[in-house]
Design a protein around this motif. Structure first.
Motif, PDB file in Angstrom:
ATOM      1  N   GLY A  29       8.858   7.485   3.591  1.00 18.90           N
ATOM      2  CA  GLY A  29       7.488   7.880   3.344  1.00 18.90           C
ATOM      3  C   GLY A  29       7.424   8.876   2.192  1.00 18.90           C
ATOM      4  O   GLY A  29       8.441   9.290   1.639  1.00 18.90           O
ATOM      5  N   ASP A  30       6.221   9.268   1.816  1.00 21.24           N
ATOM      6  CA  ASP A  30       6.007  10.246   0.750  1.00 21.24           C
ATOM      7  C   ASP A  30       5.803  11.626   1.350  1.00 21.24           C
ATOM      8  O   ASP A  30       5.368  11.770   2.506  1.00 21.24           O
ATOM      9  CB  ASP A  30       4.772   9.879  -0.080  1.00 21.24           C
ATOM     10  CG  ASP A  30       5.039   8.740  -1.059  1.00 21.24           C
ATOM     11  OD1 ASP A  30       6.196   8.297  -1.156  1.00 21.24           O
ATOM     12  OD2 ASP A  30       4.079   8.309  -1.727  1.00 21.24           O
ATOM     13  N   ARG A  43       5.861   2.806  -8.888  1.00 20.10           N
ATOM     14  CA  ARG A  43       6.938   3.726  -9.277  1.00 20.10           C
ATOM     15  C   ARG A  43       7.179   4.747  -8.167  1.00 20.10           C
ATOM     16  O   ARG A  43       6.241   5.249  -7.556  1.00 20.10           O
ATOM     17  CB  ARG A  43       6.567   4.481 -10.555  1.00 20.10           C
ATOM     18  CG  ARG A  43       6.620   3.665 -11.824  1.00 20.10           C
ATOM     19  CD  ARG A  43       6.192   4.493 -13.030  1.00 20.10           C
ATOM     20  NE  ARG A  43       4.834   4.984 -12.867  1.00 20.10           N
ATOM     21  CZ  ARG A  43       4.486   6.278 -12.887  1.00 20.10           C
ATOM     22  NH1 ARG A  43       5.399   7.200 -13.053  1.00 20.10           N
ATOM     23  NH2 ARG A  43       3.219   6.632 -12.732  1.00 20.10           N
ATOM     24  N   VAL A  44       8.447   5.047  -7.927  1.00 18.94           N
ATOM     25  CA  VAL A  44       8.829   6.071  -6.953  1.00 18.94           C
ATOM     26  C   VAL A  44       9.392   7.255  -7.726  1.00 18.94           C
ATOM     27  O   VAL A  44      10.297   7.098  -8.551  1.00 18.94           O
ATOM     28  CB  VAL A  44       9.873   5.544  -5.946  1.00 18.94           C
ATOM     29  CG1 VAL A  44      10.307   6.655  -4.994  1.00 18.94           C
ATOM     30  CG2 VAL A  44       9.304   4.361  -5.171  1.00 18.94           C
ATOM     31  N   GLU A  45       8.868   8.433  -7.445  1.00 18.42           N
ATOM     32  CA  GLU A  45       9.235   9.631  -8.201  1.00 18.42           C
ATOM     33  C   GLU A  45       9.627  10.750  -7.250  1.00 18.42           C
ATOM     34  O   GLU A  45       9.013  10.936  -6.202  1.00 18.42           O
ATOM     35  CB  GLU A  45       8.029  10.076  -9.040  1.00 18.42           C
ATOM     36  CG  GLU A  45       8.240  11.362  -9.816  1.00 18.42           C
ATOM     37  CD  GLU A  45       6.972  11.820 -10.522  1.00 18.42           C
ATOM     38  OE1 GLU A  45       6.969  11.848 -11.754  1.00 18.42           O
ATOM     39  OE2 GLU A  45       5.973  12.140  -9.829  1.00 18.42           O
ATOM     40  N   THR A  52       5.057   7.945  -4.212  1.00 22.73           N
ATOM     41  CA  THR A  52       4.954   6.563  -4.639  1.00 22.73           C
ATOM     42  C   THR A  52       3.632   6.416  -5.389  1.00 22.73           C
ATOM     43  O   THR A  52       2.578   6.788  -4.864  1.00 22.73           O
ATOM     44  CB  THR A  52       4.975   5.604  -3.442  1.00 22.73           C
ATOM     45  OG1 THR A  52       6.153   5.835  -2.674  1.00 22.73           O
ATOM     46  CG2 THR A  52       4.961   4.153  -3.908  1.00 22.73           C
ATOM     47  N   HIS A  53       3.687   5.916  -6.601  1.00 25.67           N
ATOM     48  CA  HIS A  53       2.481   5.756  -7.407  1.00 25.67           C
ATOM     49  C   HIS A  53       1.854   4.389  -7.152  1.00 25.67           C
ATOM     50  O   HIS A  53       2.539   3.446  -6.718  1.00 25.67           O
ATOM     51  CB  HIS A  53       2.816   5.940  -8.889  1.00 25.67           C
ATOM     52  CG  HIS A  53       3.278   7.323  -9.220  1.00 25.67           C
ATOM     53  ND1 HIS A  53       2.403   8.362  -9.437  1.00 25.67           N
ATOM     54  CD2 HIS A  53       4.526   7.849  -9.347  1.00 25.67           C
ATOM     55  CE1 HIS A  53       3.088   9.464  -9.698  1.00 25.67           C
ATOM     56  NE2 HIS A  53       4.381   9.184  -9.643  1.00 25.67           N
ATOM     57  N   LYS A  97       0.849  -1.180   0.000  1.00 23.82           N
ATOM     58  CA  LYS A  97       0.000   0.000   0.000  1.00 23.82           C
ATOM     59  C   LYS A  97       0.887   1.233   0.000  1.00 23.82           C
ATOM     60  O   LYS A  97       2.089   1.155   0.303  1.00 23.82           O
ATOM     61  CB  LYS A  97      -0.933   0.006   1.199  1.00 23.82           C
ATOM     62  CG  LYS A  97      -0.248   0.081   2.554  1.00 23.82           C
ATOM     63  CD  LYS A  97      -1.280   0.115   3.673  1.00 23.82           C
ATOM     64  CE  LYS A  97      -0.595   0.239   5.039  1.00 23.82           C
ATOM     65  NZ  LYS A  97      -1.593   0.302   6.137  1.00 23.82           N
ATOM     66  N   LEU A  98       0.296   2.370  -0.346  1.00 23.52           N
ATOM     67  CA  LEU A  98       1.073   3.600  -0.403  1.00 23.52           C
ATOM     68  C   LEU A  98       1.566   3.969   0.984  1.00 23.52           C
ATOM     69  O   LEU A  98       0.868   3.755   1.987  1.00 23.52           O
ATOM     70  CB  LEU A  98       0.217   4.732  -0.967  1.00 23.52           C
ATOM     71  CG  LEU A  98      -0.245   4.563  -2.417  1.00 23.52           C
ATOM     72  CD1 LEU A  98      -1.152   5.728  -2.815  1.00 23.52           C
ATOM     73  CD2 LEU A  98       0.946   4.490  -3.364  1.00 23.52           C
ATOM     74  N   PRO A  99       2.776   4.541   1.083  1.00 25.98           N
ATOM     75  CA  PRO A  99       3.324   4.904   2.394  1.00 25.98           C
ATOM     76  C   PRO A  99       2.631   6.134   2.974  1.00 25.98           C
ATOM     77  O   PRO A  99       1.836   6.788   2.297  1.00 25.98           O
ATOM     78  CB  PRO A  99       4.794   5.191   2.079  1.00 25.98           C
ATOM     79  CG  PRO A  99       4.805   5.601   0.650  1.00 25.98           C
ATOM     80  CD  PRO A  99       3.721   4.804  -0.013  1.00 25.98           C
TER      81      PRO A  99
END
Length: 393
Positions: free
Chosen positions: A273-274, A292-294, A287-288, A18-20
Motif C-alpha cells: 500500500g501507499d 509510477r511507484v515512488e 503510487t501515481h 486503482k490507487l492502493p
C-alpha cells in the motif's frame, strides 16, 4: 467455457487499476537515551524538546504532502520514533485534529503510538486515548532486569509490567508488545520466560524479533557476546511453538497476533500500500495515477528539519519498472499467507506473466506455493527468504 490463461485473467484485471490504500507514518525523533542496538533516526535532546515547534513543522510538512493523498482516506496512522510518548497528549491531539481537518479518516482508522514503559510516559496513557489514539505499541524488549540493563533500556521489569496495566486502565484494548530475543547471555529458558510473561499479559499483538547488530550502532562497533547459533535456533523454534499454543498466530516474520488483530498499518506496508511519510527522516511510498511507484524521504536531522520551512523532502526515487517485482515481493513474501495474485497487477501495473519463469522456478525449488491465486512462500521459503527474493533481482 474454457479456463482462462494467466495472461487473459490479468489483462481483464488491468482495467480495474486503482490507487492502493493510504496510511500515514509520523516520525518523532527524540529519545531520553540512545540504545546501543538502535539504528533508527533517534536523537537525545540536550536542551529540552521543541515540542510545539515540531508539531507546527509536522503540520506544515503534511500540508505539502496533501496532494499525494489523491483524495484517498487514511486507513491508519503510526507514530514512530525515537520515543513518541515523550510528547504530550495535547500536542499529539493537536496534530491529529490538523490531520482530520485536512484528510478523510476511515471510520475504523487504526492510530498507533509507540510508547516506552517508563513511569514518565505511563501517566500520559489516558490522555493519548482521549486524543484518539486507539492502539499502543509498548517497547518492553525483555522482562528480565539483567537483559534490560545490557540493552541500555531506561525502564526495569517492574515498570514494564506496570505499563501494560496502566494501558488497560486507560482504555486501550489493542496492545502490541515489542519483545526481543537472542540477547547477550540469554538462554533458552530466559527467552521462554519472557514469552510466557508476555502471554500472561494477554496482548492482542506481539512483535518478537531477534537482536541484530546494525551498522552505525554501539553494539556494532563494540559487539556483545550473543548466544551461539544452536541456542538461537532453539529459541526460535520453541518460542514460535509457545506463541502458537497461546493463540498468537505468526502472520509475518516477526509479528504474531490474536485472530483479527494483525497490525493494519504494517499490513499496508507488506501488501504494498501507499503511505505518507511526515517528520524528520520519515520515508513514504506513493503510487501515481499513471502507475509510477515512488519512494521519498524527509530531512533527517531534527534541527535541519525544523529549519526546512517549505522544503522538508530530502530526496525522491521512482522505482524502475525492472525493479518493481523485487520491491513488491520483498514486502509481500514476508507475510505467512502472502498476498492475492491480483495485488501484483493492481499495485505495480505489471502482469505476473513477466516474472512467470522465476515464479515457476521458485515453485520447483519448494520456496513458493503454486501461484494461481496467491503469492505465498512455503515454510522453506520463509526460512530462506533471501534466497527466494534473489530470484527476482
Amino acid at each position: 467455457m474454457e479456463a482462462q490463461t494467466h495472461t487473459e485473467r490479468f489483462k481483464l484485471q488491468a482495467s480495474s487499476f486503482k490507487l492502493p490504500p493510504l496510511a500515514a507514518y509520523i516520525h518523532i525523533p527524540w529519545c531520553v537515551r540512545k540504545c546501543p542496538y538502535c539504528d533508527f533516526n533517534s536523537h537525545v535532546s540536550e536542551q529540552g524538546l521543541p515540542e510545539a515547534e515540531y508539531i507546527d513543522a509536522l503540520i506544515a510538512d503534511l500540508e505539502l504532502d496533501l496532494p499525494n493523498a489523491q483524495g484517498r482516506e487514511l486507513t491508519s496512522i503510526f507514530f514512530g520514533g525515537g520515543t513518541p510518548s515523550l510528547f504530550s497528549a495535547e500536542s499529539l491531539g493537536r496534530l491529529l485534529d490538523a490531520m482530520a481537518n485536512r484528510l478523510n479518516f476511515a471510520t475504523d482508522i487504526e492510530i498507533t503510538l509507540e510508547a516506552n514503559p517508563g513511569t514518565f510516559e505511563q501517566v500520559k496513557f489516558a490522555g493519548y486515548r482521549a486524543a484518539g489514539i486507539n492502539r499502543l505499541s509498548i517497547g518492553i524488549q525483555s522482562f528480565n532486569a539483567k537483559h534490560l540493563k545490557a540493552l541500555g533500556r531506561i525502564h526495569d521489569d517492574k515498570e514494564a509490567l506496570a505499563a501494560v496495566a496502566m494501558a488497560r486502565k486507560a482504555g486501550f484494548d489493542n496492545l502490541n508488545l515489542d519483545l526481543m530475543h537472542g540477547l547477550p547471555d540469554q538462554s533458552l529458558d530466559d527467552a521462554l520466560a519472557d514469552i510466557n510473561q508476555a502471554i500472561d499479559l494477554g496482548p492482542e499483538h506481539l512483535s518478537w524479533y531477534q537482536l541484530t547488530l546494525e551498522p552505525n550502532t554501539v553494539f556494532y562497533s563494540k559487539p556483545p557476546i550473543l548466544p551461539v547459533e544452536d541456542t538461537l535456533w532453539a529459541i526460535q523454534e520453541a518460542g514460535q511453538a509457545r506463541l502458537a499454543e497461546a493463540g498468537l498466530a505468526q502472520y509475518e516474520i516477526s509479528a504474531y497476533a490474536q485472530p483479527g488483530r494483525q497490525a493494519r498499518h504494517n499490513l499496508n506496508y507488506w501488501q504494498y500500500g501507499d503511505f505518507l511519510g511526515i517528520g524528520a527522516g520519515a520515508h513514504g511510498k506513493l503510487t501515481h495515477p499513471d502507475g509510477r511507484v515512488e519512494r521519498y524521504w524527509k530531512t533527517r536531522l531534527p534541527r535541519d528539519y525544523l529549519d526546512a520551512a517549505k522544503d522538508y523532502c530530502a530526496g525522491r526515487k521512482v522505482i524502475a519498472a525492472a525493479d518493481l517485482p523485487f520491491d513488491f515481493l520483498m514486502n509481500a513474501l514476508r507475510l505467512s499467507d502472502g498476498v492475492p495474485t491480483a495485488y501484483y497487477l493492481a499495485r505495480t501495473g505489471q502482469s505476473l506473466e513477466a516474472i512467470a519463469p522465476q515464479l515457476n522456478e521458485a515453485v520447483r525449488k519448494g520456496l513458493l506455493e503454486p501461484w494461481d491465486q496467491q503469492l505465498r512462500p512455503t515454510e522453506r521459503g520463509r526460512l530462506f527468504l533471501n534466497d527466494l527474493l534473489e530470484m527476482f533481482l
